[in-house]
Design an enzyme around this catalytic site. Structure first.
Site, PDB file in Angstrom:
ATOM      1  CG  ASP A   5       3.446  -4.146   8.648  1.00 52.15           C
ATOM      2  OD1 ASP A   5       3.183  -4.969   7.760  1.00 52.15           O
ATOM      3  OD2 ASP A   5       2.554  -3.547   9.302  1.00 52.15           O
ATOM      4  CB  ILE A   6       2.686   1.473  10.500  1.00 51.87           C
ATOM      5  CG1 ILE A   6       1.562   1.221   9.511  1.00 51.87           C
ATOM      6  CG2 ILE A   6       3.706   2.471   9.990  1.00 51.87           C
ATOM      7  CD1 ILE A   6       0.694   2.462   9.291  1.00 51.87           C
TER       8      ILE A   6
ATOM      9  CD  GLN B 272      -1.187  -8.531  -3.226  1.00 50.32           C
ATOM     10  OE1 GLN B 272      -1.529  -9.381  -4.053  1.00 50.32           O
ATOM     11  NE2 GLN B 272      -0.294  -7.596  -3.493  1.00 50.32           N
ATOM     12  CB  VAL B 273      -4.415  -6.188   2.740  1.00 50.33           C
ATOM     13  CG1 VAL B 273      -5.159  -4.901   3.073  1.00 50.33           C
ATOM     14  CG2 VAL B 273      -5.040  -7.380   3.471  1.00 50.33           C
TER      15      VAL B 273
ATOM     16  CG  HIS C 200       3.789  -6.353   0.590  1.00 51.11           C
ATOM     17  ND1 HIS C 200       2.734  -6.057  -0.243  1.00 51.11           N
ATOM     18  CD2 HIS C 200       3.247  -6.939   1.683  1.00 51.11           C
ATOM     19  CE1 HIS C 200       1.609  -6.445   0.326  1.00 51.11           C
ATOM     20  NE2 HIS C 200       1.890  -6.989   1.492  1.00 51.11           N
ATOM     21  CG  PHE C 201       9.053 -10.945  -0.304  1.00 55.22           C
ATOM     22  CD1 PHE C 201       9.058 -10.313  -1.543  1.00 55.22           C
ATOM     23  CD2 PHE C 201       9.058 -12.327  -0.267  1.00 55.22           C
ATOM     24  CE1 PHE C 201       9.067 -11.054  -2.723  1.00 55.22           C
ATOM     25  CE2 PHE C 201       9.061 -13.075  -1.441  1.00 55.22           C
ATOM     26  CZ  PHE C 201       9.064 -12.442  -2.673  1.00 55.22           C
ATOM     27  CG  HIS C 202       4.544  -9.535   5.402  1.00 53.25           C
ATOM     28  ND1 HIS C 202       3.901  -8.586   6.159  1.00 53.25           N
ATOM     29  CD2 HIS C 202       3.754  -9.741   4.321  1.00 53.25           C
ATOM     30  CE1 HIS C 202       2.762  -8.241   5.572  1.00 53.25           C
ATOM     31  NE2 HIS C 202       2.645  -8.928   4.447  1.00 53.25           N
TER      32      HIS C 202
HETATM   33  P1  5GP Z   1      -0.694  -7.889   3.025  1.00 53.16           P
HETATM   34  O1  5GP Z   1      -1.098  -7.128   1.787  1.00 53.16           O
HETATM   35  O2  5GP Z   1       0.579  -8.658   2.859  1.00 53.16           O
HETATM   36  O3  5GP Z   1      -1.801  -8.770   3.566  1.00 53.16           O
HETATM   37  O4  5GP Z   1      -0.448  -6.859   4.209  1.00 53.16           O
HETATM   38  C1  5GP Z   1      -0.205  -5.499   4.058  1.00 53.16           C
HETATM   39  C2  5GP Z   1       0.639  -5.027   5.229  1.00 53.16           C
HETATM   40  O5  5GP Z   1       0.798  -3.620   5.111  1.00 53.16           O
HETATM   41  C3  5GP Z   1       0.044  -5.276   6.633  1.00 53.16           C
HETATM   42  O6  5GP Z   1       0.989  -6.036   7.379  1.00 53.16           O
HETATM   43  C4  5GP Z   1      -0.164  -3.891   7.221  1.00 53.16           C
HETATM   44  O7  5GP Z   1       0.123  -3.839   8.605  1.00 53.16           O
HETATM   45  C5  5GP Z   1       0.797  -3.046   6.406  1.00 53.16           C
HETATM   46  N1  5GP Z   1       0.393  -1.668   6.226  1.00 53.16           N
HETATM   47  C6  5GP Z   1      -0.852  -1.201   5.957  1.00 53.16           C
HETATM   48  N2  5GP Z   1      -0.835   0.144   5.814  1.00 53.16           N
HETATM   49  C7  5GP Z   1       0.456   0.537   5.977  1.00 53.16           C
HETATM   50  C8  5GP Z   1       1.099   1.817   5.924  1.00 53.16           C
HETATM   51  O8  5GP Z   1       0.504   2.866   5.689  1.00 53.16           O
HETATM   52  N3  5GP Z   1       2.445   1.824   6.140  1.00 53.16           N
HETATM   53  C9  5GP Z   1       3.156   0.689   6.409  1.00 53.16           C
HETATM   54  N4  5GP Z   1       4.459   0.808   6.614  1.00 53.16           N
HETATM   55  N5  5GP Z   1       2.576  -0.532   6.467  1.00 53.16           N
HETATM   56  C10 5GP Z   1       1.238  -0.607   6.250  1.00 53.16           C
END
Ligand code: 5GP
Length: 142
Positions: A34-35, A97-98, A103-105
């Protein structure tokens, strides 16, 4: 639920259109850092299937991805000396979810160290590179 949209960031990473700090890959899954990590070594594990989230993922990919998540968690304990690991997974906007590719963290944890806020600080490239290498070495048993 909306249909899978292959213009999401993780689909672009899978197609090699965007860079990623790769940690692991096989025929059904891909794992990368995660970046904007919530802790050093914060890794995302995704299926190589067009799945929006847990609700539409083919079961064989879901089963595989959680096995890869376990591999990553074990490697994080070695690579980062983690005493614990947090696994998170969000579904749909109301579920937190964003990015709409499943995906799993997988997040290494240390006693008394709080997680950073989600997606709050972009990590330096050299730190991400070094952390990805530590994890790849741990996965390779080095
Ligand atoms: P979620 O959808 O589970 O809420 O979170 C999406 C995750 O993707 C976040 O933890 C965010 O930091 C990560 N993320 C967003 N953009 C990028 C990207 O371009 N590359 C990577 N490796 N991670 C990303």
């Amino acid at each position: 639920m909306a249909a899978y949209d292959d213009k999401n960031i993780f689909a672009k990473i899978l197609r090699g259109e965007l860079p990623a700090y790769k940690v692991y890959e096989d025929d059904k899954s891909y794992a990368f850092l995660d970046i904007m990590p919530r802790a050093h070594g914060h890794t995302l594990v995704i299926p190589k299937a067009p799945a929006r989230n847990i609700l539409d993922c083919p079961p064989e990919y879901l089963a595989h991805v959680i096995q890869v998540a376990q591999k990553i968690a074990k490697a994080q304990k070695i690579a980062f000396g983690a005493s614990g690991v947090t696994v998170q997974q969000f579904n749909e906007r109301s579920g937190g979810q964003v990015v709409f590719h499943l995906h799993f963290h997988i997040i290494p944890r240390h006693d008394g160290v709080a997680l950073k806020a989600p997606a709050s600080v972009q990590e330096k490239a050299e730190v991400l590179g070094a952390n990805a290498e530590k994890l790849r070495n741990a996965l390779a048993g080095k």
